[in-house]
Design a protein around this motif. Sequence first.
Motif, mmCIF file in Angstrom:
data_model
loop_
_atom_site.group_PDB
_atom_site.id
_atom_site.type_symbol
_atom_site.label_atom_id
_atom_site.label_comp_id
_atom_site.label_asym_id
_atom_site.label_seq_id
_atom_site.Cartn_x
_atom_site.Cartn_y
_atom_site.Cartn_z
ATOM 1 N N THR A 10 0.825 -1.201 0.000
ATOM 2 C CA THR A 10 0.000 0.000 0.000
ATOM 3 C C THR A 10 0.860 1.253 0.000
ATOM 4 O O THR A 10 1.984 1.259 0.503
ATOM 5 N N SER A 17 -7.500 0.976 -1.182
ATOM 6 C CA SER A 17 -7.014 -0.094 -0.297
ATOM 7 C C SER A 17 -8.138 -0.705 0.531
ATOM 8 O O SER A 17 -8.131 -1.911 0.793
ATOM 9 N N CYS A 34 1.389 -6.616 5.617
ATOM 10 C CA CYS A 34 1.117 -5.288 5.073
ATOM 11 C C CYS A 34 2.435 -4.541 4.948
ATOM 12 O O CYS A 34 3.160 -4.379 5.928
ATOM 13 N N ASP A 36 3.769 -1.001 3.776
ATOM 14 C CA ASP A 36 3.233 0.329 3.487
ATOM 15 C C ASP A 36 4.328 1.351 3.246
ATOM 16 O O ASP A 36 5.283 1.442 4.007
ATOM 17 N N SER A 38 3.274 4.683 2.580
ATOM 18 C CA SER A 38 2.470 5.910 2.541
ATOM 19 C C SER A 38 3.241 7.136 2.994
ATOM 20 O O SER A 38 4.062 7.074 3.910
ATOM 21 N N ALA A 47 -2.854 1.467 7.169
ATOM 22 C CA ALA A 47 -1.999 0.278 7.226
ATOM 23 C C ALA A 47 -1.896 -0.250 8.653
ATOM 24 O O ALA A 47 -1.981 -1.453 8.890
ATOM 25 N N ASN A 87 -2.209 -2.725 -3.914
ATOM 26 C CA ASN A 87 -3.530 -2.234 -3.535
ATOM 27 C C ASN A 87 -4.376 -1.792 -4.725
ATOM 28 O O ASN A 87 -5.537 -1.438 -4.546
#
Length: 101
Positions: A10, A17, A34, A36, A38, A47, A87
């Motif tokens: 993600t 997502s 997960c 992530d 971001s 997340a 995602n």
Amino acid sequence: MNKVAIAFLTKDRVELSKRTIVPLLQPDKFDLWCIDGSDTTLGQNFAMAQACEKLHVNVKGGADPAVVYALTEMLKGDYTHVGIVENAVLLHPDWFGPTFA
């Protein structure tokens, strides 16, 4: 611990997502990781709020480094199979059985 691990990659795009993680919430079949990258607080919070077996945040550099990072980390475990789902991919709710058939 399951013998299969799937990494969900993600980076922000929380609304996307939220939809695409649903078919991956099958803890009886595989471990969900997960990964992530971001930049926004909203993406980071999404997340962190997921029920992941493993959560890795602040994985930067784009999709390619995230894939390498996810595979490297999952392969350190005792898994027979590992996979990657970004995602932006929406899987059918019953994707797991046909994939491993």
